[in-house]
Design an enzyme around this catalytic site. Structure first.
Site, PDB file in Angstrom:
ATOM      1  N   THR A 118      55.147 -41.730   5.544  1.00  0.00           N
ATOM      2  CA  THR A 118      55.197 -40.628   6.292  1.00  0.00           C
ATOM      3  C   THR A 118      54.608 -39.335   5.727  1.00  0.00           C
ATOM      4  O   THR A 118      53.949 -38.425   6.283  1.00  0.00           O
ATOM      5  CB  THR A 118      56.501 -40.078   6.469  1.00  0.00           C
ATOM      6  OG1 THR A 118      57.290 -39.753   5.363  1.00  0.00           O
ATOM      7  CG2 THR A 118      57.409 -41.047   7.219  1.00  0.00           C
ATOM      8  N   VAL A 122      56.543 -35.339   9.468  1.00  0.00           N
ATOM      9  CA  VAL A 122      57.361 -35.438  10.558  1.00  0.00           C
ATOM     10  C   VAL A 122      57.899 -36.980  10.697  1.00  0.00           C
ATOM     11  O   VAL A 122      57.798 -37.350  11.458  1.00  0.00           O
ATOM     12  CB  VAL A 122      56.651 -34.786  11.652  1.00  0.00           C
ATOM     13  CG1 VAL A 122      57.811 -34.781  13.046  1.00  0.00           C
ATOM     14  CG2 VAL A 122      56.051 -33.458  11.470  1.00  0.00           C
ATOM     15  N   HIS A 123      58.555 -37.211   9.502  1.00  0.00           N
ATOM     16  CA  HIS A 123      59.041 -38.523   9.150  1.00  0.00           C
ATOM     17  C   HIS A 123      59.550 -39.657  10.370  1.00  0.00           C
ATOM     18  O   HIS A 123      58.840 -40.312  10.846  1.00  0.00           O
ATOM     19  CB  HIS A 123      60.275 -38.632   8.136  1.00  0.00           C
ATOM     20  CG  HIS A 123      59.858 -37.746   7.121  1.00  0.00           C
ATOM     21  ND1 HIS A 123      59.274 -37.993   5.903  1.00  0.00           N
ATOM     22  CD2 HIS A 123      60.624 -36.502   6.705  1.00  0.00           C
ATOM     23  CE1 HIS A 123      59.284 -36.995   4.978  1.00  0.00           C
ATOM     24  NE2 HIS A 123      60.144 -36.143   5.439  1.00  0.00           N
ATOM     25  N   ASP A 124      60.541 -38.689  11.151  1.00  0.00           N
ATOM     26  CA  ASP A 124      61.334 -39.719  12.082  1.00  0.00           C
ATOM     27  C   ASP A 124      60.468 -40.084  13.299  1.00  0.00           C
ATOM     28  O   ASP A 124      60.227 -41.069  13.935  1.00  0.00           O
ATOM     29  CB  ASP A 124      62.539 -38.914  12.612  1.00  0.00           C
ATOM     30  CG  ASP A 124      63.389 -38.744  11.346  1.00  0.00           C
ATOM     31  OD1 ASP A 124      63.237 -39.428  10.285  1.00  0.00           O
ATOM     32  OD2 ASP A 124      64.343 -38.092  11.583  1.00  0.00           O
ATOM     33  N   LEU A 156      57.127 -40.283  13.244  1.00  0.00           N
ATOM     34  CA  LEU A 156      56.303 -41.435  12.958  1.00  0.00           C
ATOM     35  C   LEU A 156      56.849 -42.999  13.349  1.00  0.00           C
ATOM     36  O   LEU A 156      56.108 -43.702  13.708  1.00  0.00           O
ATOM     37  CB  LEU A 156      55.683 -41.504  11.554  1.00  0.00           C
ATOM     38  CG  LEU A 156      54.662 -42.482  11.096  1.00  0.00           C
ATOM     39  CD1 LEU A 156      53.488 -42.231  11.820  1.00  0.00           C
ATOM     40  CD2 LEU A 156      54.395 -42.134   9.471  1.00  0.00           C
TER      41      LEU A 156
END
Ligand code: BDR
Ligand code: CA
Length: 318
Positions: free
Chosen positions: A197, A246-248, A250
Protein backbone atom coordinates in the site's frame (compact mmCIF):
# COMPACT_ATOMS: atom_id res chain seq x y z
CA UNK A 1 -20.77 -10.46 -14.95
CA UNK A 2 -19.84 -8.33 -11.91
CA UNK A 3 -17.74 -9.94 -9.17
CA UNK A 4 -19.61 -10.25 -5.90
CA UNK A 5 -17.89 -9.24 -2.70
CA UNK A 6 -18.48 -8.59 0.98
CA UNK A 7 -16.38 -5.85 2.53
CA UNK A 8 -15.48 -6.09 6.23
CA UNK A 9 -14.62 -2.57 7.38
CA UNK A 10 -13.78 -0.33 10.32
CA UNK A 11 -14.69 2.85 8.46
CA UNK A 12 -12.15 4.96 8.59
CA UNK A 13 -11.07 7.31 5.77
CA UNK A 14 -9.39 4.63 3.66
CA UNK A 15 -12.20 2.14 4.33
CA UNK A 16 -14.60 4.82 3.09
CA UNK A 17 -12.73 5.05 -0.21
CA UNK A 18 -12.80 1.24 -0.42
CA UNK A 19 -16.56 1.22 0.21
CA UNK A 20 -17.11 3.78 -2.55
CA UNK A 21 -14.96 1.84 -5.00
CA UNK A 22 -16.73 -1.44 -4.21
CA UNK A 23 -20.17 0.18 -4.43
CA UNK A 24 -19.57 2.15 -7.63
CA UNK A 25 -17.28 0.09 -9.84
CA UNK A 26 -19.41 -1.58 -12.53
CA UNK A 27 -17.30 -4.76 -12.42
CA UNK A 28 -18.15 -5.27 -8.72
CA UNK A 29 -21.35 -6.14 -6.89
CA UNK A 30 -21.11 -5.22 -3.21
CA UNK A 31 -23.39 -7.74 -1.49
CA UNK A 32 -23.00 -6.10 1.92
CA UNK A 33 -20.65 -4.41 4.35
CA UNK A 34 -19.85 -5.83 7.76
CA UNK A 35 -18.35 -3.57 10.41
CA UNK A 36 -15.97 -4.22 13.27
CA UNK A 37 -14.22 -2.34 16.04
CA UNK A 38 -11.02 -0.76 14.72
CA UNK A 39 -10.26 2.75 13.57
CA UNK A 40 -13.10 3.92 15.81
CA UNK A 41 -15.63 2.10 18.04
CA UNK A 42 -17.85 -0.19 16.00
CA UNK A 43 -21.01 1.92 16.23
CA UNK A 44 -19.12 4.78 14.55
CA UNK A 45 -17.74 2.41 11.91
CA UNK A 46 -21.32 1.37 11.15
CA UNK A 47 -22.62 4.95 11.06
CA UNK A 48 -19.72 6.06 8.86
CA UNK A 49 -20.36 3.20 6.43
CA UNK A 50 -24.06 4.06 6.21
CA UNK A 51 -23.28 7.77 5.72
CA UNK A 52 -20.86 7.05 2.89
CA UNK A 53 -23.25 4.68 1.11
CA UNK A 54 -26.09 7.19 1.41
CA UNK A 55 -23.87 10.03 0.22
CA UNK A 56 -23.03 8.21 -3.02
CA UNK A 57 -26.59 7.00 -3.64
CA UNK A 58 -26.01 3.35 -2.69
CA UNK A 59 -28.20 3.18 0.42
CA UNK A 60 -29.53 -0.10 -0.99
CA UNK A 61 -26.37 -1.92 0.15
CA UNK A 62 -26.99 -3.51 3.58
CA UNK A 63 -24.66 -2.90 6.52
CA UNK A 64 -24.28 -5.43 9.32
CA UNK A 65 -22.61 -4.51 12.60
CA UNK A 66 -20.05 -6.90 14.05
CA UNK A 67 -17.76 -7.30 17.02
CA UNK A 68 -17.18 -4.38 19.37
CA UNK A 69 -13.86 -5.69 20.68
CA UNK A 70 -11.07 -8.12 19.82
CA UNK A 71 -11.66 -11.82 20.45
CA UNK A 72 -9.26 -12.26 23.35
CA UNK A 73 -8.01 -8.85 24.46
CA UNK A 74 -9.50 -6.01 26.42
CA UNK A 75 -6.61 -3.58 25.92
CA UNK A 76 -7.66 -2.25 22.54
CA UNK A 77 -5.99 1.02 21.51
CA UNK A 78 -7.58 4.44 21.67
CA UNK A 79 -9.70 5.40 18.71
CA UNK A 80 -8.23 7.47 15.91
CA UNK A 81 -9.74 10.74 14.78
CA UNK A 82 -11.35 10.91 11.38
CA UNK A 83 -12.60 14.41 10.78
CA UNK A 84 -10.84 17.68 10.23
CA UNK A 85 -11.19 18.87 13.84
CA UNK A 86 -13.30 21.79 12.61
CA UNK A 87 -15.92 20.89 15.21
CA UNK A 88 -18.64 20.36 12.60
CA UNK A 89 -18.51 16.59 13.00
CA UNK A 90 -17.86 14.26 15.91
CA UNK A 91 -14.17 13.34 15.78
CA UNK A 92 -15.00 9.67 15.18
CA UNK A 93 -17.35 10.56 12.33
CA UNK A 94 -16.40 11.05 8.69
CA UNK A 95 -17.12 14.49 7.24
CA UNK A 96 -20.22 13.49 5.28
CA UNK A 97 -23.80 14.36 6.23
CA UNK A 98 -25.82 12.25 8.68
CA UNK A 99 -28.06 9.55 7.26
CA UNK A 100 -31.46 8.11 8.07
CA UNK A 101 -30.23 4.70 6.90
CA UNK A 102 -30.11 2.01 9.57
CA UNK A 103 -27.94 -1.02 10.08
CA UNK A 104 -29.54 -4.44 9.55
CA UNK A 105 -31.03 -6.29 12.52
CA UNK A 106 -28.83 -9.32 11.79
CA UNK A 107 -25.30 -9.21 13.21
CA UNK A 108 -22.24 -9.30 10.95
CA UNK A 109 -21.04 -12.76 11.97
CA UNK A 110 -24.47 -14.33 11.43
CA UNK A 111 -24.73 -12.56 8.06
CA UNK A 112 -21.34 -13.91 6.98
CA UNK A 113 -22.13 -17.47 8.02
CA UNK A 114 -25.59 -17.50 6.46
CA UNK A 115 -24.54 -15.78 3.24
CA UNK A 116 -21.74 -18.24 2.54
CA UNK A 117 -23.90 -21.19 3.57
CA UNK A 118 -26.56 -20.21 1.05
CA UNK A 119 -24.28 -18.89 -1.71
CA UNK A 120 -24.71 -20.36 -5.18
CA UNK A 121 -22.17 -18.02 -6.76
CA UNK A 122 -18.67 -17.02 -5.68
CA UNK A 123 -18.49 -14.11 -3.25
CA UNK A 124 -15.04 -12.77 -2.40
CA UNK A 125 -14.54 -11.73 1.21
CA UNK A 126 -12.45 -8.58 1.62
CA UNK A 127 -11.53 -7.78 5.24
CA UNK A 128 -9.79 -4.43 5.58
CA UNK A 129 -10.01 -4.18 9.38
CA UNK A 130 -9.13 -6.26 12.45
CA UNK A 131 -10.14 -9.86 11.67
CA UNK A 132 -12.46 -10.38 14.66
CA UNK A 133 -15.64 -11.00 12.61
CA UNK A 134 -13.91 -13.46 10.31
CA UNK A 135 -12.37 -15.43 13.19
CA UNK A 136 -15.74 -15.50 14.99
CA UNK A 137 -17.37 -16.93 11.85
CA UNK A 138 -14.63 -19.56 11.67
CA UNK A 139 -15.18 -20.48 15.29
CA UNK A 140 -18.95 -20.75 14.93
CA UNK A 141 -19.17 -22.54 11.60
CA UNK A 142 -16.65 -25.32 10.90
CA UNK A 143 -17.58 -25.19 7.18
CA UNK A 144 -16.97 -21.44 6.82
CA UNK A 145 -13.36 -22.01 5.74
CA UNK A 146 -14.43 -24.22 2.82
CA UNK A 147 -17.26 -21.98 1.77
CA UNK A 148 -15.33 -18.76 1.28
CA UNK A 149 -13.76 -19.02 -2.18
CA UNK A 150 -11.39 -16.09 -1.88
CA UNK A 151 -10.13 -13.69 0.76
CA UNK A 152 -8.33 -10.43 0.03
CA UNK A 153 -6.99 -9.09 3.32
CA UNK A 154 -5.51 -5.64 3.89
CA UNK A 155 -3.14 -6.01 6.79
CA UNK A 156 0.33 -6.76 8.02
CA UNK A 157 3.72 -5.59 6.92
CA UNK A 158 7.08 -7.15 6.20
CA UNK A 159 9.43 -4.17 6.15
CA UNK A 160 6.96 -1.67 7.56
CA UNK A 161 4.93 -1.47 10.76
CA UNK A 162 2.55 1.38 11.54
CA UNK A 163 1.54 0.77 15.16
CA UNK A 164 4.75 -0.74 16.49
CA UNK A 165 8.05 -1.34 14.70
CA UNK A 166 6.78 -4.89 14.11
CA UNK A 167 3.07 -4.63 13.55
CA UNK A 168 0.43 -3.14 11.32
CA UNK A 169 -2.85 -1.88 12.79
CA UNK A 170 -5.41 -4.42 11.45
CA UNK A 171 -3.38 -7.44 12.59
CA UNK A 172 -2.21 -5.84 15.84
CA UNK A 173 -5.84 -4.83 16.58
CA UNK A 174 -6.84 -8.47 17.04
CA UNK A 175 -3.77 -10.72 16.76
CA UNK A 176 -5.50 -13.89 17.98
CA UNK A 177 -8.21 -13.47 15.34
CA UNK A 178 -5.60 -12.86 12.64
CA UNK A 179 -3.60 -15.91 13.71
CA UNK A 180 -6.75 -18.05 13.39
CA UNK A 181 -7.54 -16.72 9.93
CA UNK A 182 -4.07 -17.36 8.48
CA UNK A 183 -3.91 -20.84 10.01
CA UNK A 184 -7.44 -21.85 9.01
CA UNK A 185 -6.68 -23.27 5.56
CA UNK A 186 -8.66 -20.90 3.30
CA UNK A 187 -8.08 -21.95 -0.30
CA UNK A 188 -7.14 -18.52 -1.64
CA UNK A 189 -5.81 -15.61 0.37
CA UNK A 190 -4.23 -12.49 -1.07
CA UNK A 191 -2.53 -10.39 1.58
CA UNK A 192 -2.13 -6.68 0.88
CA UNK A 193 0.35 -5.44 3.51
CA UNK A 194 1.83 -2.00 4.07
CA UNK A 195 4.76 -2.91 1.80
CA UNK A 196 2.33 -2.80 -1.14
CA UNK A 197 0.00 0.00 0.00
CA UNK A 198 2.97 2.33 0.58
CA UNK A 199 3.85 1.87 -3.10
CA UNK A 200 0.52 3.36 -4.23
CA UNK A 201 0.66 6.83 -2.72
CA UNK A 202 -1.98 9.44 -3.47
CA UNK A 203 -1.08 13.12 -3.63
CA UNK A 204 -2.83 16.46 -3.31
CA UNK A 205 -2.79 16.76 -7.10
CA UNK A 206 -4.73 13.48 -7.30
CA UNK A 207 -7.20 14.86 -4.72
CA UNK A 208 -7.76 17.86 -6.98
CA UNK A 209 -8.55 15.43 -9.81
CA UNK A 210 -11.08 13.61 -7.61
CA UNK A 211 -12.72 16.88 -6.59
CA UNK A 212 -12.86 18.03 -10.23
CA UNK A 213 -15.02 15.02 -11.10
CA UNK A 214 -17.90 16.95 -9.52
CA UNK A 215 -19.55 13.77 -8.19
CA UNK A 216 -20.41 12.94 -4.55
CA UNK A 217 -17.79 10.17 -4.56
CA UNK A 218 -15.15 12.39 -6.14
CA UNK A 219 -15.74 15.14 -3.56
CA UNK A 220 -15.76 12.71 -0.66
CA UNK A 221 -12.59 10.96 -1.87
CA UNK A 222 -10.84 14.33 -2.11
CA UNK A 223 -11.91 15.23 1.46
CA UNK A 224 -11.05 11.85 3.02
CA UNK A 225 -7.71 11.50 1.26
CA UNK A 226 -6.85 15.15 1.84
CA UNK A 227 -7.35 14.59 5.56
CA UNK A 228 -5.18 11.48 5.42
CA UNK A 229 -2.38 13.47 3.81
CA UNK A 230 -2.44 15.97 6.70
CA UNK A 231 -2.36 13.16 9.27
CA UNK A 232 0.41 11.26 7.46
CA UNK A 233 2.53 14.39 7.05
CA UNK A 234 2.26 14.86 10.80
CA UNK A 235 2.62 11.28 12.09
CA UNK A 236 3.80 8.94 9.35
CA UNK A 237 5.74 10.73 6.63
CA UNK A 238 5.82 8.86 3.35
CA UNK A 239 8.70 8.53 0.87
CA UNK A 240 7.04 11.25 -1.23
CA UNK A 241 6.03 14.31 0.85
CA UNK A 242 2.34 15.27 1.05
CA UNK A 243 1.05 11.87 -0.02
CA UNK A 244 -0.78 9.03 1.69
CA UNK A 245 -1.48 5.36 1.17
CA UNK A 246 -5.18 4.50 0.85
CA UNK A 247 -4.64 0.94 2.04
CA UNK A 248 -8.12 -0.54 1.98
CA UNK A 249 -9.11 0.73 -1.44
CA UNK A 250 -6.07 -0.98 -2.96
CA UNK A 251 -7.37 -4.36 -1.73
CA UNK A 252 -10.70 -3.71 -3.47
CA UNK A 253 -8.89 -2.45 -6.57
CA UNK A 254 -7.06 -5.77 -6.79
CA UNK A 255 -10.37 -7.62 -7.25
CA UNK A 256 -11.15 -5.54 -10.32
CA UNK A 257 -7.63 -5.36 -11.68
CA UNK A 258 -5.28 -8.04 -10.29
CA UNK A 259 -2.37 -6.51 -12.24
CA UNK A 260 -2.38 -3.65 -9.69
CA UNK A 261 -0.40 -5.87 -7.31
CA UNK A 262 2.82 -7.82 -7.64
CA UNK A 263 2.62 -10.84 -5.35
CA UNK A 264 4.72 -13.74 -4.10
CA UNK A 265 3.29 -17.04 -2.87
CA UNK A 266 4.51 -17.44 0.73
CA UNK A 267 3.65 -18.75 4.17
CA UNK A 268 2.26 -16.19 6.61
CA UNK A 269 1.63 -16.64 10.34
CA UNK A 270 0.82 -14.11 13.06
CA UNK A 271 2.76 -13.54 16.28
CA UNK A 272 0.49 -13.39 19.32
CA UNK A 273 2.99 -13.63 22.19
CA UNK A 274 6.13 -11.53 21.84
CA UNK A 275 6.05 -8.31 23.85
CA UNK A 276 7.95 -6.55 21.05
CA UNK A 277 6.40 -8.37 18.14
CA UNK A 278 2.76 -9.04 18.95
CA UNK A 279 0.60 -8.59 15.86
CA UNK A 280 3.47 -9.11 13.43
CA UNK A 281 2.74 -10.94 10.19
CA UNK A 282 5.64 -13.38 9.98
CA UNK A 283 6.08 -13.64 6.22
CA UNK A 284 8.48 -16.43 5.40
CA UNK A 285 10.23 -14.90 2.40
CA UNK A 286 13.02 -17.49 2.44
CA UNK A 287 11.13 -20.69 3.28
CA UNK A 288 12.87 -21.03 6.65
CA UNK A 289 9.79 -22.48 8.36
CA UNK A 290 9.37 -25.16 5.66
CA UNK A 291 5.62 -24.72 5.68
CA UNK A 292 3.48 -24.76 2.54
CA UNK A 293 2.59 -21.27 1.33
CA UNK A 294 -0.87 -20.10 2.41
CA UNK A 295 -0.99 -16.62 0.82
CA UNK A 296 -0.18 -14.52 -2.18
CA UNK A 297 1.58 -11.59 -0.55
CA UNK A 298 1.75 -8.25 -2.35
CA UNK A 299 5.03 -6.36 -2.21
CA UNK A 300 4.50 -3.82 -4.96
CA UNK A 301 1.63 -1.90 -6.51
CA UNK A 302 0.90 0.00 -9.70
CA UNK A 303 0.33 3.50 -8.30
CA UNK A 304 -0.77 5.06 -11.56
CA UNK A 305 -3.16 2.23 -12.39
CA UNK A 306 -4.70 2.56 -8.93
CA UNK A 307 -5.43 6.28 -9.29
CA UNK A 308 -6.87 5.74 -12.77
CA UNK A 309 -9.15 3.01 -11.43
CA UNK A 310 -10.41 5.28 -8.64
CA UNK A 311 -10.95 8.19 -11.01
CA UNK A 312 -12.98 6.06 -13.41
CA UNK A 313 -15.13 4.60 -10.62
CA UNK A 314 -15.77 7.94 -8.91
CA UNK A 315 -16.67 9.69 -12.16
CA UNK A 316 -19.85 7.65 -12.28
CA UNK A 317 -23.02 8.70 -10.55
CA UNK A 318 -24.74 5.78 -8.79
C1 BDR B 1 -5.18 -0.24 8.18
O1 BDR B 1 -5.46 0.25 9.50
C2 BDR B 1 -6.60 1.07 9.47
O2 BDR B 1 -6.40 2.20 10.21
C3 BDR B 1 -6.84 1.40 8.03
O3 BDR B 1 -8.22 1.59 7.81
C4 BDR B 1 -6.30 0.22 7.28
O4 BDR B 1 -7.25 -0.79 7.17
C5 BDR B 1 -3.81 0.25 7.77
O5 BDR B 1 -2.86 -0.17 8.68
CA1 CA C 1 -9.59 -0.32 7.68
Amino acid sequence: MARKLILDVDTGTDDAVAVMLAALHPALELVGCTTVNGNVPVQFCTDNTLRVLDHIGRGDIPVFEGLSRPLARSDFPVARRLSDHSGKYHPDTLPVPPTALKKQATGAVEFLIETYRAATEEIALVPVAPLSNIAAALALDPKFVERVPELVIMGGGHEIGNVTPSAEFNIWGDPEAAAMVFAAGFRKITLVPLDATHRALISRAHCAQFAALGTPAGGAAAAFIGHRIVVHDEHQKQAVPHTTPVHDALAVGFLVQPSLLTTRRLHVAVETQGPLTVGRTVIDTHGRGRQAPNCDVAFDADAEGFVELLLRAFAAKA
